[in-house]
Scaffold this motif. Structure first.
Motif, PDB file in Angstrom:
ATOM      1  N   SER A 157     -63.784  -4.520   9.833  1.00  0.00           N
ATOM      2  CA  SER A 157     -64.884  -5.476   9.940  1.00  0.00           C
ATOM      3  C   SER A 157     -66.087  -5.032   9.101  1.00  0.00           C
ATOM      4  CB  SER A 157     -65.291  -5.678  11.406  1.00  0.00           C
ATOM      5  OG  SER A 157     -65.769  -4.485  11.972  1.00  0.00           O
ATOM      6  N   ASP A 158     -66.309  -3.720   9.005  1.00  0.00           N
ATOM      7  CA  ASP A 158     -67.377  -3.211   8.142  1.00  0.00           C
ATOM      8  C   ASP A 158     -67.126  -3.620   6.685  1.00  0.00           C
ATOM      9  OD1 ASP A 158     -69.692  -1.365   7.524  1.00  0.00           O
ATOM     10  OD2 ASP A 158     -68.081  -0.360   6.404  1.00  0.00           O
ATOM     11  N   GLN A 159     -65.903  -3.475   6.228  1.00  0.00           N
ATOM     12  CA  GLN A 159     -65.572  -3.868   4.857  1.00  0.00           C
ATOM     13  C   GLN A 159     -65.713  -5.381   4.660  1.00  0.00           C
ATOM     14  OE1 GLN A 159     -65.010  -1.869   2.180  1.00  0.00           O
ATOM     15  NE2 GLN A 159     -65.721  -0.357   3.660  1.00  0.00           N
ATOM     16  N   TYR A 160     -65.361  -6.133   5.678  1.00  0.00           N
ATOM     17  CA  TYR A 160     -65.502  -7.590   5.650  1.00  0.00           C
ATOM     18  C   TYR A 160     -66.961  -7.975   5.395  1.00  0.00           C
ATOM     19  CZ  TYR A 160     -65.136 -12.365   7.626  1.00  0.00           C
ATOM     20  OH  TYR A 160     -65.165 -13.714   7.843  1.00  0.00           O
ATOM     21  N   VAL A 161     -67.863  -7.336   6.140  1.00  0.00           N
ATOM     22  CA  VAL A 161     -69.293  -7.620   5.984  1.00  0.00           C
ATOM     23  C   VAL A 161     -69.781  -7.145   4.620  1.00  0.00           C
ATOM     24  CG1 VAL A 161     -71.597  -7.052   6.852  1.00  0.00           C
ATOM     25  CG2 VAL A 161     -69.762  -7.618   8.462  1.00  0.00           C
ATOM     26  N   ARG A 162     -69.390  -5.973   4.194  1.00  0.00           N
ATOM     27  CA  ARG A 162     -69.842  -5.415   2.902  1.00  0.00           C
ATOM     28  C   ARG A 162     -69.368  -6.247   1.711  1.00  0.00           C
ATOM     29  NH1 ARG A 162     -71.834   0.004   3.184  1.00  0.00           N
ATOM     30  NH2 ARG A 162     -71.663   0.786   5.311  1.00  0.00           N
ATOM     31  N   ARG A 163     -68.225  -6.887   1.847  1.00  0.00           N
ATOM     32  CA  ARG A 163     -67.733  -7.749   0.760  1.00  0.00           C
ATOM     33  C   ARG A 163     -68.426  -9.101   0.748  1.00  0.00           C
ATOM     34  NH1 ARG A 163     -62.069  -6.089   2.324  1.00  0.00           N
ATOM     35  NH2 ARG A 163     -62.196  -8.023   3.489  1.00  0.00           N
ATOM     36  N   GLY A 164     -69.335  -9.326   1.702  1.00  0.00           N
ATOM     37  CA  GLY A 164     -70.085 -10.586   1.729  1.00  0.00           C
ATOM     38  C   GLY A 164     -69.318 -11.742   2.325  1.00  0.00           C
ATOM     39  N   LEU A 165     -68.268 -11.482   3.077  1.00  0.00           N
ATOM     40  CA  LEU A 165     -67.448 -12.558   3.632  1.00  0.00           C
ATOM     41  C   LEU A 165     -68.022 -13.165   4.907  1.00  0.00           C
ATOM     42  CD1 LEU A 165     -63.934 -10.970   3.029  1.00  0.00           C
ATOM     43  CD2 LEU A 165     -65.070 -12.755   1.702  1.00  0.00           C
ATOM     44  N   TRP A 166     -68.877 -12.455   5.594  1.00  0.00           N
ATOM     45  CA  TRP A 166     -69.403 -12.933   6.873  1.00  0.00           C
ATOM     46  C   TRP A 166     -70.134 -14.266   6.728  1.00  0.00           C
ATOM     47  CZ3 TRP A 166     -73.575  -9.963  10.105  1.00  0.00           C
ATOM     48  CH2 TRP A 166     -73.665 -10.510  11.379  1.00  0.00           C
ATOM     49  N   PRO A 167     -71.082 -14.391   5.777  1.00  0.00           N
ATOM     50  CA  PRO A 167     -71.792 -15.685   5.666  1.00  0.00           C
ATOM     51  C   PRO A 167     -70.865 -16.830   5.251  1.00  0.00           C
ATOM     52  CG  PRO A 167     -72.947 -13.966   4.420  1.00  0.00           C
ATOM     53  CD  PRO A 167     -71.636 -13.400   4.871  1.00  0.00           C
ATOM     54  N   ARG A 168     -69.824 -16.544   4.478  1.00  0.00           N
ATOM     55  CA  ARG A 168     -68.936 -17.600   3.975  1.00  0.00           C
ATOM     56  C   ARG A 168     -67.806 -17.930   4.942  1.00  0.00           C
ATOM     57  NH1 ARG A 168     -68.706 -14.317  -1.018  1.00  0.00           N
ATOM     58  NH2 ARG A 168     -66.511 -14.065  -0.504  1.00  0.00           N
ATOM     59  N   ALA A 169     -67.215 -16.900   5.567  1.00  0.00           N
ATOM     60  CA  ALA A 169     -66.019 -17.125   6.382  1.00  0.00           C
ATOM     61  C   ALA A 169     -66.265 -16.981   7.878  1.00  0.00           C
ATOM     62  CB  ALA A 169     -64.920 -16.148   5.942  1.00  0.00           C
ATOM     63  N   GLY A 170     -67.430 -16.580   8.281  1.00  0.00           N
ATOM     64  CA  GLY A 170     -67.726 -16.471   9.709  1.00  0.00           C
ATOM     65  C   GLY A 170     -67.399 -15.103  10.285  1.00  0.00           C
ATOM     66  N   ASP A 171     -67.450 -15.042  11.601  1.00  0.00           N
ATOM     67  CA  ASP A 171     -67.246 -13.773  12.303  1.00  0.00           C
ATOM     68  C   ASP A 171     -65.858 -13.194  12.029  1.00  0.00           C
ATOM     69  OD1 ASP A 171     -69.753 -13.944  13.390  1.00  0.00           O
ATOM     70  OD2 ASP A 171     -69.072 -14.722  15.326  1.00  0.00           O
ATOM     71  N   TYR A 172     -65.823 -11.892  11.995  1.00  0.00           N
ATOM     72  CA  TYR A 172     -64.555 -11.176  11.838  1.00  0.00           C
ATOM     73  C   TYR A 172     -63.968 -10.975  13.229  1.00  0.00           C
ATOM     74  CZ  TYR A 172     -61.181  -7.750  10.172  1.00  0.00           C
ATOM     75  OH  TYR A 172     -60.019  -7.087   9.853  1.00  0.00           O
ATOM     76  N   PRO A 173     -62.691 -11.305  13.434  1.00  0.00           N
ATOM     77  CA  PRO A 173     -62.111 -11.159  14.778  1.00  0.00           C
ATOM     78  C   PRO A 173     -61.914  -9.679  15.133  1.00  0.00           C
ATOM     79  CG  PRO A 173     -60.434 -11.835  13.218  1.00  0.00           C
ATOM     80  CD  PRO A 173     -61.749 -11.849  12.477  1.00  0.00           C
ATOM     81  N   LEU A 174     -62.375  -9.322  16.322  1.00  0.00           N
ATOM     82  CA  LEU A 174     -62.175  -7.952  16.783  1.00  0.00           C
ATOM     83  C   LEU A 174     -60.713  -7.746  17.153  1.00  0.00           C
ATOM     84  CD1 LEU A 174     -65.315  -7.313  18.999  1.00  0.00           C
ATOM     85  CD2 LEU A 174     -64.860  -6.452  16.708  1.00  0.00           C
ATOM     86  N   GLY A 175     -60.305  -6.514  17.152  1.00  0.00           N
ATOM     87  CA  GLY A 175     -58.933  -6.173  17.505  1.00  0.00           C
ATOM     88  C   GLY A 175     -58.735  -6.102  19.006  1.00  0.00           C
ATOM     89  N   SER A 176     -57.652  -5.472  19.404  1.00  0.00           N
ATOM     90  CA  SER A 176     -57.287  -5.349  20.810  1.00  0.00           C
ATOM     91  C   SER A 176     -58.324  -4.553  21.577  1.00  0.00           C
ATOM     92  CB  SER A 176     -55.938  -4.639  20.939  1.00  0.00           C
ATOM     93  OG  SER A 176     -54.947  -5.359  20.264  1.00  0.00           O
TER      94      SER A 176
END
Length: 166
Positions: free
Chosen positions: A135-154
């Motif tokens: 999820s950290d990499q997801y945010v750093r790649r700038g995907l959060w504003p475009r694709a929304g929240d990253y789903p947490l794992g188990s």
């Protein structure tokens, strides 16, 4: 010969020679280089066997980082060797019977890092199951504003039960 005693011909200002089979970490290297003359065969233009032959008479200690094998042929090349020290907890890479036969003492790290390794393993388990690094990499790649929240794992629940989502 005791570790602190000087062999014939060695000046008091000379440091004992310690053979390294592989490069140690920089912190480890710095801690040892002030007290010992570290022999680094990987820096020599000589082939390994010739490097050993050139230094064999002065090498009393061998420092093994990683799992470099310490076997009969290596011990044959170091007739003055009295100590083998490994930074690993295990000694499967060292021929203990051959060292004992030759009167060579062997020391290892033992269980000194066991608690740290266990803590690190639990931390990695939580990271993977909860997808913290992903999820950290997801945010750093700038995907959060475009694709929304990253789903947490188990999520782990209970003391002895593992709940896995499908």
């Amino acid at each position: 010969m005791a570790w602190g005693s000087e062999p014939q011909g060695r000046r008091e200002t000379e440091r004992p020679q310690v053979l390294l089979l592989r490069p140690p970490s920089s912190v480890f290297h710095e801690a040892l280089s002030g007290r010992f003359q570290l022999l680094r065969p990987w820096e020599s233009p000589l082939p390994f066997d010739r490097f050993l032959a050139a230094h064999a008479a002065g090498v009393r200690a061998l420092l093994v980082t990683g799992l470099a094998p310490v076997d009969g042929p290596l011990l044959d090349a170091l007739p003055a060797l009295r100590f083998v020290v490994t930074t690993s907890s295990g000694v499967n890479h060292i021929d203990l019977a051959e060292c004992a036969r030759r009167g060579i003492s062997v020391a290892n790290a033992g269980a000194i890092f066991s608690m740290d390794v266990a803590d690190y393993a639990v931390g990695l388990l939580i990271d993977v199951l909860r997808r913290v690094s992903a999820s950290d990499q997801y945010v750093r790649r700038g995907l959060w504003p475009r694709a929304g929240d990253y789903p947490l794992g188990s999520k782990l629940g209970g003391k002895a039960h593992w709940h896995c989502r499908k």
